[in-house]
Design an enzyme around this catalytic site. Sequence first.
Site, PDB file in Angstrom:
ATOM      1  N   GLU B  59      -3.123   9.193   1.333  1.00  0.00           N
ATOM      2  CA  GLU B  59      -2.363   8.495   0.284  1.00  0.00           C
ATOM      3  C   GLU B  59      -1.280   9.385  -0.315  1.00  0.00           C
ATOM      4  OE1 GLU B  59      -5.647   8.493   0.560  1.00  0.00           O
ATOM      5  OE2 GLU B  59      -6.207   6.400   0.841  1.00  0.00           O
ATOM      6  N   HIS B 128     -14.433   0.797  -6.480  1.00  0.00           N
ATOM      7  CA  HIS B 128     -13.484  -0.160  -5.895  1.00  0.00           C
ATOM      8  C   HIS B 128     -13.123  -1.284  -6.845  1.00  0.00           C
ATOM      9  CE1 HIS B 128     -14.512   1.889  -2.175  1.00  0.00           C
ATOM     10  NE2 HIS B 128     -13.548   1.235  -1.570  1.00  0.00           N
TER      11      HIS B 128
END
Lengths: 324, 323
Positions: B59, B128
Amino acid sequence: MNPVPYDKDFAQKLLFDMLRIRRMEEKCAELYGAQKIRGFLHLYIGEEACAAGALHALAPEDNIVATYREHGHALLRGVTMNAIMAEMFGKQSGCSRGRGGSMHLFDAATRFYGGNAIVGGGLPLAAGFGLADKLQKRQAVTAVFFGEGAMAEGAFHESMNLAALWRLPVLFCCENNLYAMGTALARSEAQTDLCAKAASYAVPTLKTDGMDVVAVHEAAKLAVAHVRDGLGPFFLELQTYRFRAHSMFDPELYRDKTEVEEWKTRGPLHTFSARLKAEGKLTEEEFLALDARANAEVQAAVDFAEAAEWEPAEDLLRDVVTPA
Amino acid sequence: MKMSYREAVRQAMHEALVADPRVFLMGEDVGKYGGAYACSKGFLEEFGPERIRDAPLSELGFVGAGIGAALGGLRPIVEVMTVNFSLLALDQIVNTAAALRHMSGGQFSVPLVLRMATGAGRQLAAQHSHSLENWYAHIPGIKVLAPATIIDARGMLGPALADPDPVVIFEHAQLYNMEGDLPDDWRCDIATAAVRREGTDVSLITYGGSLPKVLAAAEQLAAEGIAAEVIDLRVLRPLDSETIAASLRRTHKAVVVDEGWKSGSLAAEVMARIVEQCFFELDAPVARVCSEEVPIPYAKHMEEAALPQVPKIVASVKQVTGK
C-alpha cells in the site's frame, strides 16, 4: 590508480562542483551558529563525490528525488545557490518560498523533487515517476538518492519490487555513509551487504567507492545507460562517509574520532585535487582560483538571502490547495 | 435508469478511462480479479494491463507511486481496497501527497484520486470495519469525499480527477449493493453538502453509509409528526459549513450521525462549527449518534450494538426535540 579519464575542463568541473557544495555547507554551519539558519540542518560534507559523480551522469529530462541531506544534489542539479540559501534563511525568494527549509528544497524547472524528510519517503515517489515516464514513452531516468538507513524501511522493499516488477526506469542511488543517524549498519541490519539485499529483487547492482568522484561518475554512467536503455532499474551503492554530525543537534557519541579522522584522509576534495595535480590537470593557482570562485558564489548567496524579503504573514494559507 | 452504487462507480471509472489516456487504475486486485468490490470487472480486458494495473500488496509503495505518477503527468485512480489497509500508506498520503504543494512553495500539485471502501456492518470484526474518514478530513492539502447516493457515486469521480490536488473518496462497503435511479442529469460538484430531505423540526447531519439509516429514521419520525431535515455532508474536507448553518437557521436543533468513534469524530467537528456559527440559533443542545468506543466486534448483535442504528437516531431526535 588509473589516470583520471577526463579532459582538464571536465575534471576541473567535477572538482569545482564539489568545492561549491563544501564551501556552501561550511558557510551554512557558520550561519546556523549565528542563528540565521534554524530547524534541522543536515550537512553532506565528506559525501560530495556522490552527488557530483552521479548528477553529471544525468540529463535535463531526468527526475531527481533526494533526501533531507540534499543541498549538494539541488545545487549541482542547477538550483541556484541564491535560491537554496534564501530557502534556508526562510525567505520567500527561496526555492520553496521559505515554506520548506533545508530539508525541503524543490525546483520544478530542474525536475528536482525534494527534499523528502521521511526516511525512505522518496522511494515510492521515484517508482511513480518511472511509471509515468514509461507509460508516456519518455526516455527519462529517475534517480532517487537515499541512505543505507532507508533500506530497513518497507518503502525501500516495496519500491524496489515495484520498479523491478514493472521494469521502471529508476536508478536507486544508495549513499551508504555507514550510520543511520547514530546507528551503525551492523547494529540495524542483519544483512549488511546492501547489494545482496537489492539483488534479491532481481535488480542489477554495483558497489563503488563513494569517496572517489571518478569511480562514482563511471559507475553512474553505466547505471544510467542501463536504465535509459529500458532494461529496468539499477541499484548503485556509493560507499561514503559523513565528516560532520548527523544534524546540528548530534553530539556524535556513537563513533570514534579516530574513525572520522581515518575517513578524512580519503576526503573527496583533497584526494581528487592531488590526483589532478599529479597528472598535470590542475595547478595550485588554478585550485585557488576555483576555490575563490566558490567562495564568491557563497558570499553572494548569503548577501542575497540576507537582503531577501520575508513573505508577509497574511500569505500564510496560500499553497495548501491549488487556487480555484 | 435504475442501477446499483457499484455499477455507478464502475461507469464513472469507465467514462474516465475512455475520456482521458492519462487516467489509469492501480491497486490490489483491480485487474484479473475485477476489483475486491467488483467495481472494475472487465476493465483489464478492455483497457489492458498498462492502464488497469494490479499492484502487489504494497500500500505504501503503490500509493506513493501514484503520487509520483501524478507528478509525472498522469491522472492515477489508486484503489486501496479498504480504509483499513490505507493505514499502511498513511505516510505517503499525509507526508507527501497532502504536504507537497505547500512544502514546495506551490510548485507541485498532486492530481491523485485515492478510492477506498470504508465502514462496518458485515461482521468483519476489528481490523476490517474502520470508519476513519475523520482522520483524513483532518489533513490540510487533501479533499475528502463521501458519495452516499447513486448520483454521487456516478458523478463525483469526474470532478475529483479534474481537481489538481489529491482527492480521497470513501465508498461505504454497505452501499455497493444499494439500487437507485440515475437521472439523465447526474453531474454534480465536489464542494457542497446536500439537503436530502426537507424538514423544519430538526437537522440530521450525516454522510456516507449512515445516510440510508438517517433517511429511514426521518421517515419514521415523520410518521410520528416530527419533520426532520437531512443534510448529507458529501464533502468531508473542506466542510460546507454554510449549508449546515442554513439548515440550523430553519430548524434550530441538530443531531449529527457519524459511524466514526465519538471521541475526536467528524461529528465533533460539525458540532463545534454549529456552536461557533449558530449558537444563538439553537433551541436545544446539539446531539450526536456515533459508534460506541469499542473495536468493532464480530458477533452480529454486538456489531449492531456498536454502530449507529435507526432506533438510536430516532431516540436521540426525540430527546433533542422534546417530542
